[in-house]
Each structure stands twice: as structure tokens, then as C-alpha cells.
Design a protein around this motif. Structure first.
Motif, PDB file in Angstrom:
ATOM      1  N   GLY A   1      11.166   9.977  -5.709  1.00  0.00           N
ATOM      2  CA  GLY A   1      11.166   8.540  -5.512  1.00  0.00           C
ATOM      3  C   GLY A   1      11.529   8.052  -4.134  1.00  0.00           C
ATOM      4  O   GLY A   1      11.443   6.853  -3.851  1.00  0.00           O
ATOM      5  N   GLN A   2      11.920   8.935  -3.230  1.00  0.00           N
ATOM      6  CA  GLN A   2      12.268   8.558  -1.864  1.00  0.00           C
ATOM      7  C   GLN A   2      11.279   9.206  -0.905  1.00  0.00           C
ATOM      8  O   GLN A   2      11.334  10.406  -0.668  1.00  0.00           O
ATOM      9  CB  GLN A   2      13.701   8.998  -1.528  1.00  0.00           C
ATOM     10  N   LEU A   3      10.362   8.389  -0.346  1.00  0.00           N
ATOM     11  CA  LEU A   3       9.297   8.946   0.487  1.00  0.00           C
ATOM     12  C   LEU A   3       9.806   9.159   1.911  1.00  0.00           C
ATOM     13  O   LEU A   3       9.861   8.248   2.724  1.00  0.00           O
ATOM     14  CB  LEU A   3       8.082   8.012   0.495  1.00  0.00           C
ATOM     15  N   SER A   4      10.174  10.392   2.207  1.00  0.00           N
ATOM     16  CA  SER A   4      10.655  10.782   3.531  1.00  0.00           C
ATOM     17  C   SER A   4       9.923  12.040   3.956  1.00  0.00           C
ATOM     18  O   SER A   4       9.245  12.689   3.154  1.00  0.00           O
ATOM     19  CB  SER A   4      12.160  11.051   3.488  1.00  0.00           C
TER      20      SER A   4
ATOM     21  N   LEU B   1       0.431  11.158  -4.304  1.00  0.00           N
ATOM     22  CA  LEU B   1       1.378  10.086  -4.583  1.00  0.00           C
ATOM     23  C   LEU B   1       0.649   8.749  -4.722  1.00  0.00           C
ATOM     24  O   LEU B   1       1.025   7.905  -5.544  1.00  0.00           O
ATOM     25  CB  LEU B   1       2.438  10.017  -3.477  1.00  0.00           C
ATOM     26  N   HIS B   2      -0.409   8.583  -3.917  1.00  0.00           N
ATOM     27  CA  HIS B   2      -1.245   7.393  -4.080  1.00  0.00           C
ATOM     28  C   HIS B   2      -1.978   7.437  -5.421  1.00  0.00           C
ATOM     29  O   HIS B   2      -2.017   6.443  -6.153  1.00  0.00           O
ATOM     30  CB  HIS B   2      -2.252   7.296  -2.932  1.00  0.00           C
ATOM     31  N   ASP B   3      -2.563   8.595  -5.759  1.00  0.00           N
ATOM     32  CA  ASP B   3      -3.289   8.735  -7.022  1.00  0.00           C
ATOM     33  C   ASP B   3      -2.384   8.461  -8.228  1.00  0.00           C
ATOM     34  O   ASP B   3      -2.841   7.959  -9.262  1.00  0.00           O
ATOM     35  CB  ASP B   3      -3.883  10.142  -7.153  1.00  0.00           C
ATOM     36  N   ALA B   4      -1.079   8.814  -8.062  1.00  0.00           N
ATOM     37  CA  ALA B   4      -0.112   8.616  -9.152  1.00  0.00           C
ATOM     38  C   ALA B   4       0.461   7.201  -9.154  1.00  0.00           C
ATOM     39  O   ALA B   4       1.367   6.900  -9.938  1.00  0.00           O
ATOM     40  CB  ALA B   4       1.019   9.631  -9.024  1.00  0.00           C
ATOM     41  N   HIS B   5      -0.066   6.344  -8.256  1.00  0.00           N
ATOM     42  CA  HIS B   5       0.328   4.928  -8.176  1.00  0.00           C
ATOM     43  C   HIS B   5       1.746   4.723  -7.648  1.00  0.00           C
ATOM     44  O   HIS B   5       2.362   3.683  -7.915  1.00  0.00           O
ATOM     45  CB  HIS B   5       0.172   4.229  -9.534  1.00  0.00           C
TER      46      HIS B   5
ATOM     47  N   TYR C   1      -0.556   3.721   1.738  1.00  0.00           N
ATOM     48  CA  TYR C   1      -0.972   5.125   1.841  1.00  0.00           C
ATOM     49  C   TYR C   1      -1.705   5.389   3.149  1.00  0.00           C
ATOM     50  O   TYR C   1      -1.413   6.363   3.848  1.00  0.00           O
ATOM     51  CB  TYR C   1      -1.848   5.485   0.643  1.00  0.00           C
ATOM     52  N   GLN C   2      -2.661   4.540   3.502  1.00  0.00           N
ATOM     53  CA  GLN C   2      -3.399   4.734   4.742  1.00  0.00           C
ATOM     54  C   GLN C   2      -2.486   4.717   5.953  1.00  0.00           C
ATOM     55  O   GLN C   2      -2.626   5.545   6.859  1.00  0.00           O
ATOM     56  CB  GLN C   2      -4.477   3.651   4.889  1.00  0.00           C
ATOM     57  N   ALA C   3      -1.549   3.766   5.990  1.00  0.00           N
ATOM     58  CA  ALA C   3      -0.627   3.661   7.127  1.00  0.00           C
ATOM     59  C   ALA C   3       0.251   4.908   7.230  1.00  0.00           C
ATOM     60  O   ALA C   3       0.435   5.471   8.323  1.00  0.00           O
ATOM     61  CB  ALA C   3       0.241   2.413   6.975  1.00  0.00           C
ATOM     62  N   ARG C   4       0.782   5.352   6.109  1.00  0.00           N
ATOM     63  CA  ARG C   4       1.636   6.545   6.128  1.00  0.00           C
ATOM     64  C   ARG C   4       0.825   7.803   6.443  1.00  0.00           C
ATOM     65  O   ARG C   4       1.329   8.729   7.083  1.00  0.00           O
ATOM     66  CB  ARG C   4       2.355   6.698   4.788  1.00  0.00           C
ATOM     67  N   TYR C   5      -0.414   7.832   5.983  1.00  0.00           N
ATOM     68  CA  TYR C   5      -1.283   8.979   6.261  1.00  0.00           C
ATOM     69  C   TYR C   5      -1.492   9.134   7.769  1.00  0.00           C
ATOM     70  O   TYR C   5      -1.418  10.248   8.299  1.00  0.00           O
ATOM     71  CB  TYR C   5      -2.624   8.799   5.547  1.00  0.00           C
ATOM     72  N   GLU C   6      -1.767   8.039   8.471  1.00  0.00           N
ATOM     73  CA  GLU C   6      -1.997   8.096   9.916  1.00  0.00           C
ATOM     74  C   GLU C   6      -0.765   8.602  10.645  1.00  0.00           C
ATOM     75  O   GLU C   6      -0.863   9.419  11.572  1.00  0.00           O
ATOM     76  CB  GLU C   6      -2.404   6.720  10.444  1.00  0.00           C
ATOM     77  N   VAL C   7       0.406   8.142  10.235  1.00  0.00           N
ATOM     78  CA  VAL C   7       1.652   8.599  10.866  1.00  0.00           C
ATOM     79  C   VAL C   7       1.866  10.086  10.606  1.00  0.00           C
ATOM     80  O   VAL C   7       2.203  10.862  11.516  1.00  0.00           O
ATOM     81  CB  VAL C   7       2.855   7.788  10.326  1.00  0.00           C
ATOM     82  N   GLU C   8       1.650  10.511   9.367  1.00  0.00           N
ATOM     83  CA  GLU C   8       1.852  11.919   9.015  1.00  0.00           C
ATOM     84  C   GLU C   8       0.821  12.810   9.695  1.00  0.00           C
ATOM     85  O   GLU C   8       1.134  13.932  10.125  1.00  0.00           O
ATOM     86  CB  GLU C   8       1.796  12.095   7.498  1.00  0.00           C
TER      87      GLU C   8
END
Length: 385
Positions: free
Chosen positions: A270-273, A295-299, A306-313
Motif C-alpha cells: 500500500g505504500q508506493l515507494s 498495480l494500475h491493472d489492480a486499480h 501510472y503514466q507519470a510514475r512510469y516516466e519517472v521510474e
């Protein structure tokens, strides 16, 4: 007497564009190109031969009246803004051609030796449930979570996955370069992999210049194409929508094979780090980018977040990969070449050669070597003597 030849300017420009040369590269490798294009000067035959070699262009093509039509030899599922990418690089084309040649040889070998066809090729359809097909794939590969937990590294997980895919009858080739040419590095931003589907000699190629964790996802994505019975060139997009039904379905199958939705819903704390992403990535033996997608698929993540975090990752992953490449050596040829070739394919070529059915000259070409001693060393490494 110096012989000079006239070449149509359009062909010179086609060769340069096909090779992906920048203005800087042109200045270094073909400083007289502008004069040739303007027909103010003509290259000597030797200059033209060097130009052909540098651009990886068959010399004969430069004597045509106009650039040849060179379509992608397999269906292209890559998209940019939902538009097909139309210009393949010469490195990509040469890689596909080499794999098609090896597949042709292996198909004949399988037929001549009475090897059975691969029964699940074309056994699925995009209308089938991705979850049901994912269960079939995991069962066939014996690559469920308990089995993966025993792997200590990404490299070990990748090697075991390759072995298991080859064990069910599919040739797997993983390389980050064209053939054995270390100066021709494949670009994972252009493509991540492709599948050449055949009932007797299905083949998967994975771009080895990508991260090990990303290669695992791409490999299962291409395996899903084999289940569909459709050859395809893929970039396995995760951070953008795709209108291609087959690509979407293959992504869904690959994601469910590697990170079952029910499992990630239970496992996520539950803590996205970064530390949580890396923990989950180690648990499932996939990239942190795949974890974000699930995590996006699981809502747990809305699409925009998701897109914003994907670009950073993605930036973080690329930076880490670049750092590792800068500190690593070139690797052991006799360790990496069997992976580039497919161990199953290499063993077949060696066995056929020792039986006198394939000439040594042809075997050298198929295995990417020119010397008998290199061939013998490969035999020792593969254990096919």
C-alpha cells in the motif's frame, strides 16, 4: 587508371538514412558525400565499396536506378501514437533476416529428423481469456512463483526461463548486437523483440541490450504471440494505450503469467515507494515497470498517475542500466554466443555437422564464426561434442 562510378543520389541518401547516420557520422565516414550527392564528384569503386560496407548496404543495390522497396519482413506491431513505425533500421532488418535464415535451416533439420511439431502454436485466439492462457503458459513452463523464488539473480531467472521455453520446442535467441559485431548495438527503443511463428520451428528473438528484468517480460510477450500463431515485431508497450488487439492481448497474458493479479493485490503493502517497487520486482522476478503496470491493472493507480510514475521510474531504470554498462566488460564470447544463437539451435547445427549432413562452411556461417578453433571451442562450451 582510377575508375569512378556514378551512383544515383537517391540511393546514396537511402543508404545513409537506412544506416541511421547523423551529420556528424557522415562527416567522419563519408566526407565527400555532399559532392557525390550534387554529382560534382564521383566515388571510385573502392570508395563506394567502403561506403557500402560502412552503411551495411549490399554493394549491388547501389547500382540500381532507384532505392529498392524494403518492407518489414514480418508484421510490425510497434506503434508511435497509435501509428505504425515505417522505417526500420538496417540493424533490425539484418537481425530479422539472420533469424529467418536460421529458422529455415532448423525447420529442414526438424523435418529431416522426424521431430514432432510444437502443439500449442496457434492454439489460442485474442478472444480467449488472457488469464486462462496465462495458466496454460505457466503450467507448460513450470515457471510459477514457487519455482521463481529459487532464482537468486535476474540473470539466473532469465537463463532458466530460456531453458524452459526451449524445452517446450521454441528457439530462443537473445542478443544486444547484430550477429557477432560488437560495434552494431541494437536499440531497445526501436524494438524489444519479435516472434517468427512456425509449427515446426517457432523462434523468439529478444533484444539483449534491454535490462534483464525487461527481457523476461518481453520473452513471455513474444511467447504469447507464438500461442496466437502470429509472427510479430513488438515493442511491448506498457505506458501507453494500444489499439492493436494482439499486442494488448499478449501484454495481458505476459503480465498475468509473471504477476498474477490476485497475487499482487495480496502482496502489495500500500505504500508506493522505490523500495516497495524493488521488493515486488524481486519477488516476481520482473522489472519495476511491470510492477507499476500491474498495480494500475489492480486499480491501485489511476491511468494518469501510472503514466507519470512510469516516466519517472523509466528514467531511473535507464540511468542504472547505463551505469552498469559503463562499469562492465565485454563478456565472454563462448558464454554469450550460445545465448545469442539458441542452445537448441547450436546443438542441432553441431550434431548435423558431425554427422556429415551440414558442411563445416555452412555451420560456421550459421554459428557466426569463421575459424575452426572457434567452432571447436563453442562445441566445448555447449557440451555437444
Amino acid at each position: 587508371m582510377v575508375v569512378r562510378v556514378r551512383v544515383e543520389p537517391a540511393l546514396l541518401r537511402w543508404a545513409v538514412d537506412r544506416a541511421g547516420w547523423t551529420e556528424e557520422t557522415i562527416a567522419q565516414r563519408a566526407p565527400r558525400l555532399d559532392a557525390w550527392l550534387a554529382d560534382n564528384a564521383r566515388p571510385t569503386l573502392k570508395q563506394l565499396e567502403r561506403f557500402a560496407h560502412s552503411t551495411h548496404t549490399p554493394l549491388g543495390l547501389l547500382f540500381l536506378s532507384e532505392p529498392p522497396d524494403e518492407p518489414m519482413p514480418i508484421p510490425d506491431m510497434r506503434t508511435l501514437g497509435n501509428r505504425a513505425i515505417t522505417r526500420p533500421s538496417v540493424d533490425l532488418l539484418d537481425t530479422i533476416y539472420a533469424c529467418q535464415s536460421r529458422q529455415d535451416w532448423y525447420r529442414d533439420y526438424a523435418t529431416n529428423n522426424g521431430l514432432p511439431g510444437v502443439e500449442f502454436v496457434g492454439s489460442a485466439d485474442v478472444s480467449d481469456s488472457p488469464e486462462r492462457v496465462a495458466t496454460q503458459v505457466r503450467s507448460a513452463l513450470k515457471f510459477d512463483l514457487p519455482q521463481r523464488a529459487a532464482f537468486n539473480t535476474w540473470e539466473e531467472a532469465l537463463r532458466k526461463l530460456i531453458d524452459r521455453i526451449e524445452g517446450i520446442g521454441i528457439l530462443v535467441m537473445v542478443s544486444g548486437i547484430v550477429g557477432s559485431d560488437t560495434h552494431r548495438t541494437l536499440n531497445p527503443e526501436e524494438f524489444r523483440g519479435f516472434a517468427l511463428v512456425d509449427s515446426n520451428a517457432p523462434l523468439i528473438f529478444i533484444n539483449g541490450a534491454d535490462t534483464k528484468a525487461a527481457q523476461i517480460f518481453t520473452m513471455v510477450h513474444e511467447l504469447a504471440h507464438v500461442w496466437l500463431g502470429e509472427s510479430a515485431l513488438s515493442d511491448a508497450p506498457m505506458a501507453r494505450h494500444t489499439e492493436n488487439a494482439a499486442e494488448l492481448w499478449c501484454n495481458q497474458v505476459a503480465a498475468e503469467v509473471l504477476v498474477p493479479l490476485a497475487s499482487i493485490r495480496h502482496e502489495y503493502r500500500g505504500q508506493l515507494s522505490v523500495s516497495e517497487l524493488e521488493r515486488l520486482a524481486r519477488t516476481y522476478r520482473v522489472s519495476t515497470l511491470v510492477i507499476l503496470k500491474r498495480l494500475h491493472d489492480a486499480h491501485f493507480l489511476a491511468w494518469d498517475e501510472y503514466q507519470a510514475r512510469y516516466e519517472v521510474e523509466l528514467e531511473r531504470v535507464i540511468a542504472a542500466l547505463t551505469e552498469r554498462r559503463g562499469s562492465s566488460g565485454g563478456g565472454n564470447y563462448y558464454y554469450t554466443q550460445p545465448i545469442r544463437l539458441s542452445r537448441q539451435f547450436a546443438r542441432a547445427v553441431i550434431a548435423d555437422t558431425f554427422e556429415g549432413k551440414t558442411p563445416y562452411r555452412d555451420a560456421y556461417h550459421l554459428l557466426g564464426t569463421k575459424k575452426h578453433q572457434t567452432f571447436q571451442n563453442l562445441v566445448a562450451e555447449i557440451g555437444a561434442a
